[in-house]
Enzyme design. Structure first.
Site, PDB file in Angstrom:
ATOM      1  N   ASP A   1      59.666-106.461  27.649  1.00  0.00           N
ATOM      2  CA  ASP A   1      59.288-105.189  27.013  1.00  0.00           C
ATOM      3  C   ASP A   1      57.792-104.930  27.103  1.00  0.00           C
ATOM      4  OD1 ASP A   1      58.165-106.893  25.138  1.00  0.00           O
ATOM      5  OD2 ASP A   1      59.380-106.214  23.460  1.00  0.00           O
TER       6      ASP A   1
ATOM      7  N   HIS B   1      57.454-102.864  23.607  1.00  0.00           N
ATOM      8  CA  HIS B   1      57.566-103.691  22.403  1.00  0.00           C
ATOM      9  C   HIS B   1      57.311-102.915  21.121  1.00  0.00           C
ATOM     10  CE1 HIS B   1      57.651-107.525  20.288  1.00  0.00           C
ATOM     11  NE2 HIS B   1      56.547-107.194  19.663  1.00  0.00           N
TER      12      HIS B   1
ATOM     13  N   SER C   1      59.576-107.847  15.645  1.00  0.00           N
ATOM     14  CA  SER C   1      58.747-108.853  16.277  1.00  0.00           C
ATOM     15  C   SER C   1      58.701-110.141  15.448  1.00  0.00           C
ATOM     16  CB  SER C   1      57.338-108.264  16.515  1.00  0.00           C
ATOM     17  OG  SER C   1      56.613-109.033  17.432  1.00  0.00           O
TER      18      SER C   1
END
Length: 434
Positions: A368, A400, A204
């Site tokens: 996602d 995610h 991320s």
């Protein structure tokens, strides 16, 4: 542990068990992470450094505060205590104390942030894996634990061949220069110890941290010290969700904290404005926030920040928008992996009570569930922009946060680390194992 400590532990357990499945950049919704399956140890374990995402490692604090937001808050502590995750934040009064402890104070003149008056904050365990495996001392809020255990099962050793590189995720890279010096030293130390170049793996927002780091290293240094960069769920073009976070708050299912209350903390970090959708890659006419009186695109950020009474956010965005916004290629071999096939909000629709109300509706696109696939897929543009190979794998049906512990992802990471650089272009996680 006293009765208060047992109560806090019970509350944390209730909290994490009660969360609905929404990863966001709040990554504490993995409770009792899945066990890594036993593996045959490999004789080849190239050194690996893991960089977590936003909220993805522990923070500690020590306080000696001039004033208190509530008389029940601690005024002074002799020892460092957990700030993230702090069990007290789940108590009715504790959330105010926690916000005042974790907040940053932004100075528009110096363009720098500082801790709340009387608060010291530190990042524990740099170079170790414990602060990224579990985010709390009770080992209830798991993050990278399943992945690290998988690596151990294949022959890695915690804090030796696999290391963690936690950071103060409240701050964007322009205010975290010391971190990048430590990261460079860690990479060079591991190279000298194991006489092999190092893999960097990030999740991320941590992928942007790694990209910033690599963009500031000479190519000769990268050629010598870096074997490759494995990115998981990177919002390369920014993410739409921080717009909701900054406008009306997002508690991601935490039952004890309202969206408006948590918004106080979410507006006090420079990383949320940094992660807004980039004006360089998103269509200029894409509406991210729609209200009865105005539709906000990435050309309207200054008006948005004014309208939501958060003008510091505009200055933070001005400070950070160009840190990685041009997506300059990293100059190392890249494995870009992300989830697709899940509805992901790309527009938030509000009624006339905006911004002090939750969105009334959403417009969805593929992604996602947190970051849209358009943003995550921008790593494809590096193909042909750098000499090093760029491999892209899309995981259909993968959320995610799930990407850091799903078995199919871990298996492919293992193959990469074992020297098998070719990866499939798409993996369907809804089907059987590969």
């Amino acid at each position: 542990m006293g009765s208060a400590g047992r109560l806090c532990s019970l509350l944390l357990l209730v909290f994490v068990l009660g969360l609905h499945h929404s990863a966001g950049f709040w990554i504490v919704n993995v409770v009792f992470p899945p066990n890594a399956k036993p593996r045959v140890p490999s004789n080849s374990t190239p050194p690996l450094v893991i960089v977590p995402g936003n909220l993805g490692n522990r923070l500690e604090a020590k306080i000696d505060k001039p004033t208190l937001v509530h008389w029940l808050c601690y005024k002074k502590t002799e020892h460092w205590f957990p700030l993230w995750i702090d069990l007290n934040m789940f108590m009715p009064i504790g959330v105010d104390c926690w916000i005042d402890n974790i907040r940053l104070v932004y100075n528009r003149t110096t363009r720098r942030s500082s801790n709340s008056p009387g608060v010291q904050v530190r990042v524990p365990g740099f170079g170790q894996t414990y602060p990224i495996e579990f985010l709390d001392n009770n080992r209830l809020a798991g993050y990278f634990h399943t992945m690290v255990q998988h690596l151990v099962n294949m022959g890695y050793t915690r804090n030796e061949t696999v290391r963690g590189a936690p950071y103060d995720w409240r701050l964007a890279p322009n205010e975290n220069a010391e971190y990048f010096t430590k990261l460079q030293d860690l990479v060079e130390e591991m190279y000298e110890e194991y006489q092999q170049p190092v893999y960097l793996l990030a999740h991320s927002m941590g992928c942007h941290y790694v990209l910033y780091f690599l963009n500031h290293q000479p190519q000769a240094w990268k050629d010598k010290y870096i074997k490759g960069f494995i990115s998981l769920g990177a919002p390369w073009g920014g993410a739409v969700k921080p717009l909701r976070v900054l406008a009306s708050g997002e508690n991601d299912g935490i039952p004890m904290i309202s969206n408006i209350k948590i918004r106080e903390e979410q507006r006090m970090t420079t990383t949320n404005p940094w992660m807004l959708p980039s004006e360089d890659v998103w269509p200029k006419d894409h509406v991210f926030i729609s209200t009865p009186t105005f539709n906000y695109t990435n050309q309207d950020y200054q008006r948005l920040f004014t309208d939501i009474n958060y003008e510091d956010g505009w200055h933070m965005w001005e400070d950070t928008k160009n840190l990685t916004g041009d997506l300059h290629p990293p100059g190392v071999e890249v494995w870009c992996m992300y989830g697709v096939g899940l509805p992901t909000p790309v527009t938030y629709i509000y009624d006339e009570e905006f911004p002090n109300v939750d969105p009334m509706d959403f417009v969805y696109a593929d992604g996602d569930d947190t970051v849209d696939s358009f943003s995550m897929g921008l790593c494809k543009r590096w193909v042909g922009q750098q000499e090093k190979a760029v491999h892209v794998t899309e995981y259909r049906g993968l959320a995610h946060l799930d990407i850091v512990f799903h078995e199919k992802v871990l298996n492919i990471i293992q193959q990469i680390l074992e020297g098998n650089s070719d990866t499939p272009s798409e993996v369907d996680v809804r089907l059987g194992t590969i």
